[in-house]
Design a protein around this motif. Structure first.
Motif, PDB file in Angstrom:
ATOM      1  N   ALA A   1       0.822  -1.201   0.000  1.00  0.00           N
ATOM      2  CA  ALA A   1       0.000   0.000   0.000  1.00  0.00           C
ATOM      3  C   ALA A   1       0.862   1.259   0.000  1.00  0.00           C
ATOM      4  O   ALA A   1       0.353   2.360   0.052  1.00  0.00           O
ATOM      5  N   GLN A   2       2.199   1.082  -0.070  1.00  0.00           N
ATOM      6  CA  GLN A   2       3.150   2.190  -0.095  1.00  0.00           C
ATOM      7  C   GLN A   2       3.081   3.056   1.166  1.00  0.00           C
ATOM      8  O   GLN A   2       3.573   4.171   1.181  1.00  0.00           O
ATOM      9  N   CYS A   3       2.456   2.553   2.194  1.00  0.00           N
ATOM     10  CA  CYS A   3       2.431   3.235   3.491  1.00  0.00           C
ATOM     11  C   CYS A   3       1.767   4.600   3.432  1.00  0.00           C
ATOM     12  O   CYS A   3       2.055   5.477   4.251  1.00  0.00           O
ATOM     13  N   SER A   4       0.899   4.832   2.487  1.00  0.00           N
ATOM     14  CA  SER A   4       0.230   6.129   2.363  1.00  0.00           C
ATOM     15  C   SER A   4      -1.014   6.174   3.244  1.00  0.00           C
ATOM     16  O   SER A   4      -1.553   5.146   3.654  1.00  0.00           O
ATOM     17  N   PHE A   5      -1.455   7.392   3.529  1.00  0.00           N
ATOM     18  CA  PHE A   5      -2.640   7.601   4.348  1.00  0.00           C
ATOM     19  C   PHE A   5      -3.145   9.013   4.098  1.00  0.00           C
ATOM     20  O   PHE A   5      -2.395   9.878   3.636  1.00  0.00           O
ATOM     21  N   ARG A   6      -4.405   9.265   4.395  1.00  0.00           N
ATOM     22  CA  ARG A   6      -4.971  10.587   4.167  1.00  0.00           C
ATOM     23  C   ARG A   6      -4.618  11.514   5.335  1.00  0.00           C
ATOM     24  O   ARG A   6      -4.494  11.069   6.482  1.00  0.00           O
ATOM     25  N   ASN A   7      -4.469  12.793   5.038  1.00  0.00           N
ATOM     26  CA  ASN A   7      -4.257  13.795   6.073  1.00  0.00           C
ATOM     27  C   ASN A   7      -5.490  14.674   6.152  1.00  0.00           C
ATOM     28  O   ASN A   7      -5.821  15.393   5.217  1.00  0.00           O
ATOM     29  N   THR A   8      -6.188  14.612   7.280  1.00  0.00           N
ATOM     30  CA  THR A   8      -7.365  15.454   7.498  1.00  0.00           C
ATOM     31  C   THR A   8      -7.207  16.341   8.725  1.00  0.00           C
ATOM     32  O   THR A   8      -8.127  17.092   9.062  1.00  0.00           O
TER      33      THR A   8
ATOM     34  N   THR B   1      -7.454  16.538  21.571  1.00  0.00           N
ATOM     35  CA  THR B   1      -8.783  17.105  21.390  1.00  0.00           C
ATOM     36  C   THR B   1      -9.678  16.136  20.637  1.00  0.00           C
ATOM     37  O   THR B   1      -9.275  15.526  19.653  1.00  0.00           O
ATOM     38  N   ASP B   2     -10.902  16.002  21.132  1.00  0.00           N
ATOM     39  CA  ASP B   2     -11.868  15.094  20.534  1.00  0.00           C
ATOM     40  C   ASP B   2     -12.586  15.810  19.383  1.00  0.00           C
ATOM     41  O   ASP B   2     -13.801  16.034  19.412  1.00  0.00           O
ATOM     42  N   ASP B   3     -11.791  16.202  18.371  1.00  0.00           N
ATOM     43  CA  ASP B   3     -12.314  16.823  17.159  1.00  0.00           C
ATOM     44  C   ASP B   3     -11.392  16.424  16.012  1.00  0.00           C
ATOM     45  O   ASP B   3     -10.521  15.558  16.174  1.00  0.00           O
TER      46      ASP B   3
ATOM     47  N   GLY C   1      11.678   9.750  37.379  1.00  0.00           N
ATOM     48  CA  GLY C   1      10.527  10.458  37.907  1.00  0.00           C
ATOM     49  C   GLY C   1       9.423  10.542  36.868  1.00  0.00           C
ATOM     50  O   GLY C   1       9.260   9.637  36.049  1.00  0.00           O
ATOM     51  N   SER C   2       8.671  11.623  36.888  1.00  0.00           N
ATOM     52  CA  SER C   2       7.603  11.810  35.922  1.00  0.00           C
ATOM     53  C   SER C   2       7.545  13.270  35.496  1.00  0.00           C
ATOM     54  O   SER C   2       8.039  14.167  36.196  1.00  0.00           O
ATOM     55  N   ALA C   3       6.928  13.508  34.348  1.00  0.00           N
ATOM     56  CA  ALA C   3       6.822  14.859  33.814  1.00  0.00           C
ATOM     57  C   ALA C   3       5.472  15.020  33.145  1.00  0.00           C
ATOM     58  O   ALA C   3       4.817  14.038  32.776  1.00  0.00           O
ATOM     59  N   LYS C   4       5.050  16.271  32.996  1.00  0.00           N
ATOM     60  CA  LYS C   4       3.803  16.589  32.321  1.00  0.00           C
ATOM     61  C   LYS C   4       4.038  17.757  31.366  1.00  0.00           C
ATOM     62  O   LYS C   4       4.904  18.600  31.604  1.00  0.00           O
ATOM     63  N   ALA C   5       3.258  17.766  30.284  1.00  0.00           N
ATOM     64  CA  ALA C   5       3.289  18.882  29.341  1.00  0.00           C
ATOM     65  C   ALA C   5       1.861  19.371  29.146  1.00  0.00           C
ATOM     66  O   ALA C   5       0.944  18.569  28.942  1.00  0.00           O
ATOM     67  N   PHE C   6       1.658  20.689  29.229  1.00  0.00           N
ATOM     68  CA  PHE C   6       0.346  21.295  29.048  1.00  0.00           C
ATOM     69  C   PHE C   6       0.407  22.326  27.928  1.00  0.00           C
ATOM     70  O   PHE C   6       1.317  23.157  27.893  1.00  0.00           O
ATOM     71  N   LEU C   7      -0.576  22.277  27.046  1.00  0.00           N
ATOM     72  CA  LEU C   7      -0.639  23.207  25.923  1.00  0.00           C
ATOM     73  C   LEU C   7      -0.786  24.643  26.405  1.00  0.00           C
ATOM     74  O   LEU C   7      -1.584  24.936  27.291  1.00  0.00           O
ATOM     75  N   THR C   8      -0.012  25.545  25.796  1.00  0.00           N
ATOM     76  CA  THR C   8      -0.134  26.973  26.093  1.00  0.00           C
ATOM     77  C   THR C   8      -0.704  27.747  24.919  1.00  0.00           C
ATOM     78  O   THR C   8      -1.367  28.772  25.113  1.00  0.00           O
ATOM     79  N   ASN C   9      -0.453  27.281  23.689  1.00  0.00           N
ATOM     80  CA  ASN C   9      -0.937  28.019  22.530  1.00  0.00           C
ATOM     81  C   ASN C   9      -0.986  27.108  21.318  1.00  0.00           C
ATOM     82  O   ASN C   9      -0.175  26.189  21.185  1.00  0.00           O
ATOM     83  N   MET C  10      -1.944  27.353  20.427  1.00  0.00           N
ATOM     84  CA  MET C  10      -2.012  26.641  19.157  1.00  0.00           C
ATOM     85  C   MET C  10      -2.511  27.604  18.086  1.00  0.00           C
ATOM     86  O   MET C  10      -3.444  28.368  18.319  1.00  0.00           O
ATOM     87  N   LYS C  11      -1.859  27.576  16.938  1.00  0.00           N
ATOM     88  CA  LYS C  11      -2.278  28.439  15.842  1.00  0.00           C
ATOM     89  C   LYS C  11      -2.008  27.744  14.510  1.00  0.00           C
ATOM     90  O   LYS C  11      -1.232  26.794  14.436  1.00  0.00           O
TER      91      LYS C  11
ATOM     92  N   ASN D   1      -8.582  22.699  11.092  1.00  0.00           N
ATOM     93  CA  ASN D   1     -10.022  22.587  11.337  1.00  0.00           C
ATOM     94  C   ASN D   1     -10.448  23.429  12.536  1.00  0.00           C
ATOM     95  O   ASN D   1      -9.632  23.736  13.408  1.00  0.00           O
ATOM     96  N   PRO D   2     -11.720  23.785  12.622  1.00  0.00           N
ATOM     97  CA  PRO D   2     -12.200  24.507  13.810  1.00  0.00           C
ATOM     98  C   PRO D   2     -12.060  23.631  15.059  1.00  0.00           C
ATOM     99  O   PRO D   2     -12.179  22.414  14.993  1.00  0.00           O
ATOM    100  N   ILE D   3     -11.795  24.269  16.186  1.00  0.00           N
ATOM    101  CA  ILE D   3     -11.771  23.564  17.471  1.00  0.00           C
ATOM    102  C   ILE D   3     -13.207  23.445  17.973  1.00  0.00           C
ATOM    103  O   ILE D   3     -13.848  24.428  18.327  1.00  0.00           O
ATOM    104  N   THR D   4     -13.740  22.235  17.980  1.00  0.00           N
ATOM    105  CA  THR D   4     -15.112  21.997  18.422  1.00  0.00           C
ATOM    106  C   THR D   4     -15.162  21.267  19.761  1.00  0.00           C
ATOM    107  O   THR D   4     -16.245  20.941  20.250  1.00  0.00           O
ATOM    108  N   SER D   5     -13.994  21.003  20.343  1.00  0.00           N
ATOM    109  CA  SER D   5     -13.931  20.225  21.587  1.00  0.00           C
ATOM    110  C   SER D   5     -13.827  21.101  22.826  1.00  0.00           C
ATOM    111  O   SER D   5     -13.782  20.572  23.937  1.00  0.00           O
ATOM    112  N   GLU D   6     -13.773  22.421  22.669  1.00  0.00           N
ATOM    113  CA  GLU D   6     -13.686  23.282  23.825  1.00  0.00           C
ATOM    114  C   GLU D   6     -14.980  23.241  24.626  1.00  0.00           C
ATOM    115  O   GLU D   6     -16.078  23.268  24.060  1.00  0.00           O
ATOM    116  N   VAL D   7     -14.866  23.152  25.942  1.00  0.00           N
ATOM    117  CA  VAL D   7     -16.029  23.076  26.827  1.00  0.00           C
ATOM    118  C   VAL D   7     -15.898  24.138  27.919  1.00  0.00           C
ATOM    119  O   VAL D   7     -14.819  24.662  28.192  1.00  0.00           O
ATOM    120  N   LYS D   8     -17.005  24.439  28.563  1.00  0.00           N
ATOM    121  CA  LYS D   8     -17.023  25.410  29.657  1.00  0.00           C
ATOM    122  C   LYS D   8     -16.598  24.764  30.962  1.00  0.00           C
ATOM    123  O   LYS D   8     -16.808  23.582  31.174  1.00  0.00           O
TER     124      LYS D   8
END
Length: 269
Positions: free
Chosen positions: A21-28, A231-233, A248-258, A262-269
């Motif tokens: 299959a030439q290892c191809s895949f769609r990008n959405t 994100t569930d979108d 030990g352990s580490a965490k990473a939290f998103l600070t910015n995305m641009k 696609n629109p972000i539809t997973s944001e909640v209150k």
């Protein structure tokens, strides 16, 4: 830090495809010009401290004269935590516009160790050929060629590919197996779907996320390397990553995305 643990993995949602299959895949999920940034935190003696930052960018480029996506991930620890653990990782990958892996490079400083991994992918006659290179901490080099019967991926290329995969029909506990490669060769890896949850990012916003665990087979058992939340979108942007390290352990939290596709539809209150 093992760079496989940052991203995710970070981040590995795709069932391996056959070589024919030439290892191809769609990008959405993404487009050229996307930029993601993160805060890194490290757990030192039960205390979470700000350890540095990470950033990831994707642009359209060329590889050996052909159009390709160029993605890079950089992590930088701050001087305050260097006496605990030095964190200086740089990852780079090229994939074709059809999402075929083309090249991967990982430069990782883990404490006092510095190693470089490289993978060079080719597909002669519909087969998979990967030239694996590792530069050891003492400056010596090791080369190995693998010719698997199915597609193989590095952690960056599988992450870019996986963002276009949907887990909508997965049930909690669903497992996907796939091969992963680095400078030493090929190894089995696994993704486990843990359901959905709400996660607050360091940009002050909350998102509905799919929770997944990336696992590697070590010492005859599966070991969780990173747990990540995307994100569930249609973008599947990593919002938080929980990394399980040797020291030990580490965490990473998103600070910015641009530059998202696609629109972000997973944001909640």
């Amino acid at each position: 830090m093992k760079t496989r643990k940052i991203s995710t993995a970070i981040l590995l949602l795709m069932i391996a495809m056959t070589a024919t299959a030439q290892c191809s895949f769609r990008n959405t999920a993404f487009k050229s010009g996307e930029f993601l940034s993160y805060n890194l935190y490290y757990n030192w003696k039960f205390v979470w401290v700000k350890a540095g930052t990470a950033s990831m960018s994707t642009v359209e480029s060329t590889y050996k004269g052909h159009k390709a996506y160029r993605s890079s991930l950089t992590t930088r620890g701050n001087k305050k935590v260097d006496n605990m653990f030095v964190l200086r990782d740089t990852l780079l990958c090229y994939s074709s516009t059809a999402m075929e892996p083309l090249y991967f490079r990982k430069g990782a400083r883990e404490g006092k160790r510095y190693t470089v991994d490289e993978l060079f992918y080719t597909y002669p006659n519909g087969k998979v050929n990967v030239r694996c290179h590792r530069q050891h901490n003492d400056g010596t080099h090791a080369w190995k060629t693998i010719t698997p019967n199915s597609c193989v991926f590095d952690m960056m290329n599988i992450f870019m590919r996986a963002r276009s995969f949907s887990s909508a029909n997965w049930k909690k506990g669903h497992v996907v197996d796939f091969p992963i490669a680095d400078g030493k060769g090929q190894a089995p890896a696994r993704l486990r779907f843990n359901g959905t949850t709400k996660i607050k990012a360091d940009n002050g916003k909350k998102y509905r996320c799919a929770e997944l665990s990336y696992m590697e087979y070590e010492d005859r058992k599966w070991k969780e390397i990173v747990r990540f939340y995307v994100t569930d979108d249609h973008n599947h942007v990593p919002i938080r990553l929980d990394m399980f390290l040797k020291f030990g352990s580490a965490k990473a939290f998103l600070t910015n995305m641009k530059g998202l596709r696609n629109p972000i539809t997973s944001e909640v209150k």
